[in-house]
Design an enzyme around this catalytic site. Structure first.
Site, PDB file in Angstrom:
ATOM      1  N   ALA A   1       0.884  -1.184   0.000  1.00  0.00           N
ATOM      2  CA  ALA A   1       0.000   0.000   0.000  1.00  0.00           C
ATOM      3  C   ALA A   1       0.920   1.234   0.000  1.00  0.00           C
ATOM      4  O   ALA A   1       0.847   2.095   0.875  1.00  0.00           O
ATOM      5  CB  ALA A   1      -0.955  -0.004   1.182  1.00  0.00           C
TER       6      ALA A   1
ATOM      7  N   HIS B   1       3.120   4.546  -0.455  1.00  0.00           N
ATOM      8  CA  HIS B   1       2.838   5.985  -0.532  1.00  0.00           C
ATOM      9  C   HIS B   1       4.173   6.718  -0.680  1.00  0.00           C
ATOM     10  O   HIS B   1       5.241   6.079  -0.708  1.00  0.00           O
ATOM     11  CB  HIS B   1       2.063   6.446   0.703  1.00  0.00           C
TER      12      HIS B   1
ATOM     13  N   GLY C   1       5.970   8.234   1.362  1.00  0.00           N
ATOM     14  CA  GLY C   1       6.939   7.926   2.428  1.00  0.00           C
ATOM     15  C   GLY C   1       7.798   6.732   2.035  1.00  0.00           C
ATOM     16  O   GLY C   1       9.031   6.769   2.149  1.00  0.00           O
ATOM     17  N   HIS C   2       7.143   5.673   1.549  1.00  0.00           N
ATOM     18  CA  HIS C   2       7.900   4.492   1.105  1.00  0.00           C
ATOM     19  C   HIS C   2       8.820   4.870  -0.062  1.00  0.00           C
ATOM     20  O   HIS C   2       9.969   4.435  -0.130  1.00  0.00           O
ATOM     21  CB  HIS C   2       6.949   3.395   0.617  1.00  0.00           C
TER      22      HIS C   2
ATOM     23  N   GLY D   1      12.124   3.708   8.183  1.00  0.00           N
ATOM     24  CA  GLY D   1      11.616   5.047   8.447  1.00  0.00           C
ATOM     25  C   GLY D   1      11.586   5.375   9.931  1.00  0.00           C
ATOM     26  O   GLY D   1      11.283   4.519  10.768  1.00  0.00           O
ATOM     27  N   GLU D   2      11.881   6.637  10.237  1.00  0.00           N
ATOM     28  CA  GLU D   2      11.756   7.095  11.627  1.00  0.00           C
ATOM     29  C   GLU D   2      10.296   7.206  12.038  1.00  0.00           C
ATOM     30  O   GLU D   2       9.983   7.393  13.208  1.00  0.00           O
ATOM     31  CB  GLU D   2      12.468   8.447  11.793  1.00  0.00           C
ATOM     32  N   LYS D   3       9.406   7.085  11.070  1.00  0.00           N
ATOM     33  CA  LYS D   3       7.962   7.050  11.378  1.00  0.00           C
ATOM     34  C   LYS D   3       7.703   5.957  12.423  1.00  0.00           C
ATOM     35  O   LYS D   3       6.891   6.117  13.326  1.00  0.00           O
ATOM     36  CB  LYS D   3       7.204   6.769  10.081  1.00  0.00           C
TER      37      LYS D   3
ATOM     38  N   MET E   1       2.659  10.266   6.644  1.00  0.00           N
ATOM     39  CA  MET E   1       2.089   9.332   5.663  1.00  0.00           C
ATOM     40  C   MET E   1       2.093   7.919   6.236  1.00  0.00           C
ATOM     41  O   MET E   1       3.045   7.511   6.913  1.00  0.00           O
ATOM     42  CB  MET E   1       2.903   9.367   4.387  1.00  0.00           C
TER      43      MET E   1
HETATM   44  P1  AMP Z   1       5.239  -0.233   6.413  1.00  0.00           P
HETATM   45  O1  AMP Z   1       4.885  -0.631   5.032  1.00  0.00           O
HETATM   46  O2  AMP Z   1       4.229   0.683   7.037  1.00  0.00           O
HETATM   47  O3  AMP Z   1       5.609  -1.408   7.275  1.00  0.00           O
HETATM   48  O4  AMP Z   1       6.548   0.647   6.298  1.00  0.00           O
HETATM   49  C1  AMP Z   1       7.678   0.190   5.618  1.00  0.00           C
HETATM   50  C2  AMP Z   1       8.822   1.133   5.903  1.00  0.00           C
HETATM   51  O5  AMP Z   1       8.477   2.444   5.471  1.00  0.00           O
HETATM   52  C3  AMP Z   1       9.144   1.242   7.403  1.00  0.00           C
HETATM   53  O6  AMP Z   1      10.543   1.340   7.568  1.00  0.00           O
HETATM   54  C4  AMP Z   1       8.445   2.518   7.795  1.00  0.00           C
HETATM   55  O7  AMP Z   1       9.012   3.159   8.920  1.00  0.00           O
HETATM   56  C5  AMP Z   1       8.640   3.350   6.539  1.00  0.00           C
HETATM   57  N1  AMP Z   1       7.645   4.407   6.473  1.00  0.00           N
HETATM   58  C6  AMP Z   1       6.289   4.270   6.527  1.00  0.00           C
HETATM   59  N2  AMP Z   1       5.707   5.487   6.486  1.00  0.00           N
HETATM   60  C7  AMP Z   1       6.700   6.395   6.417  1.00  0.00           C
HETATM   61  C8  AMP Z   1       6.743   7.822   6.374  1.00  0.00           C
HETATM   62  N3  AMP Z   1       5.644   8.562   6.388  1.00  0.00           N
HETATM   63  N4  AMP Z   1       7.959   8.428   6.295  1.00  0.00           N
HETATM   64  C9  AMP Z   1       9.098   7.686   6.291  1.00  0.00           C
HETATM   65  N5  AMP Z   1       9.120   6.347   6.348  1.00  0.00           N
HETATM   66  C10 AMP Z   1       7.939   5.708   6.402  1.00  0.00           C
END
Ligand code: AMP
Length: 282
Positions: free
Chosen positions: A32, A34, A36-37, A149-151, A186
């Site tokens: 999914a 966005h 950010g990814h 991500g630091e998110k 995001m």
């Molecule tokens: P996820 O798909 O949500 O598991 O995220 C995959 C990677 O993308 C992880 O390292 C998250 O921390 C990073 N990530 C998700 N959202 C953001 C964002 N808004 N800004 C920076 N990194 C992000």
């Protein structure tokens, strides 16, 4: 655009790069995708010769079956987005069987206490699931650099700890939080918000910024009380936690100490969707 569904197929492709000692950057995600990814992917592309993106909704890190069921899965759209960014990215989108071989459980990890704070308290077993999948993916991809991500700041610290404790030869690279113009961090979960809730959710970052401002003069306790009060005024939100913690140990800040770096961490529900965010209080 190469999309691999099995680790064997991916490893055959990666072997060529490894034999030529090429730098492999790795961005693990649950899809999914966005902006950010994509920002993580862009950083990996600029620092490595090969970039691997994994898209895998990892069942063992969900402590809530409903959350796992509702997690958005948009593989076709994700592939199209990545293709637009860079056609050379290798996508690994495995099935649960390819990863877990019929044994979909997590092993237990000791992260020197990082796992008992914040997300760990509220999502039992979550970081065992994260450690299980990240370790497996590192073993499959054998990246030189991995981008997180630091998110998900606590996850980032946990992955750094995992790498040290298990002597995994990879550089973990932290990437800044990418925000919508409104300030909302995001997240794939934002897709599930109604327009109204998405608009209201900009409040989270606004309050984090105010908390940062107040932390210059006030104690962690006072700032936490301020955040709790603010969310009580907004009935659509349910605050799960706000905590000011030290960046390395993630221990709650009782008394401010010079030279230590602190962050404010938040988890909040709106429309039954759980959003997390954090801010450096430097
Ligand atoms: P996820 O798909 O949500 O598991 O995220 C995959 C990677 O993308 C992880 O390292 C998250 O921390 C990073 N990530 C998700 N959202 C953001 C964002 N808004 N800004 C920076 N990194 C992000």
């Amino acid at each position: 655009m190469l999309v691999f569904q099995t680790q064997n197929a991916l490893q055959i492709e990666l072997k060529k790069a490894q034999n030529q000692s090429k730098k492999i950057g790795f961005v693990p995600t649950m899809g999914a995708l966005h902006r950010g990814h994509l920002s993580l992917l862009e950083q990996s592309i600029s620092e490595n010769e090969i970039t691997v993106l994994s898209i895998f909704v990892n069942p063992t890190q969900f402590n809530n079956a409903e959350d796992l069921k509702k997690y958005p899965r948009t593989l076709e759209k994700d592939i199209a987005l990545v293709q637009e960014l860079n056609k050379n990215i290798l996508i690994y989108a495995p099935t649960v069987t390819d990863i877990y071989k019929g044994n979909t459980i997590s092993r237990s990890f000791d992260y020197d206490g990082l796992e008992h704070q914040m997300e760990g308290k509220h999502r039992p077993g979550h970081f065992d699931g994260v450690g299980t999948i990240v370790k497996k993916l590192f073993e499959i991809v054998e990246p030189t650099h991995a981008y997180f991500g630091e998110k998900d700041f606590q996850q980032l610290q946990i992955v750094k700890k995992l790498v040290v404790k298990h002597k995994i030869p990879v550089n973990v690279i932290p990437c800044e939080i990418y925000r919508e113009p409104s300030g909302l961090a995001m997240s794939s979960r934002n897709e599930r918000l109604s327009d109204n809730a998405r608009n209201e959710s900009k409040l989270i970052y606004k309050i984090l910024l105010e908390a940062k401002d107040k932390f210059m003069l006030k104690s962690a306790k006072e700032v936490t009380e301020f955040v709790v009060r603010e969310f009580k005024k907004h009935k659509n939100f349910t605050l799960e936690y706000f905590e000011i913690a030290e960046e390395e140990t993630l221990l709650s800040c009782k008394r401010k100490t010079k030279n230590k770096k602190y962050r404010g961490f938040i988890a909040v529900f709106i429309e039954d969707i759980r959003l997390i965010d954090n801010i450096s209080l430097k």
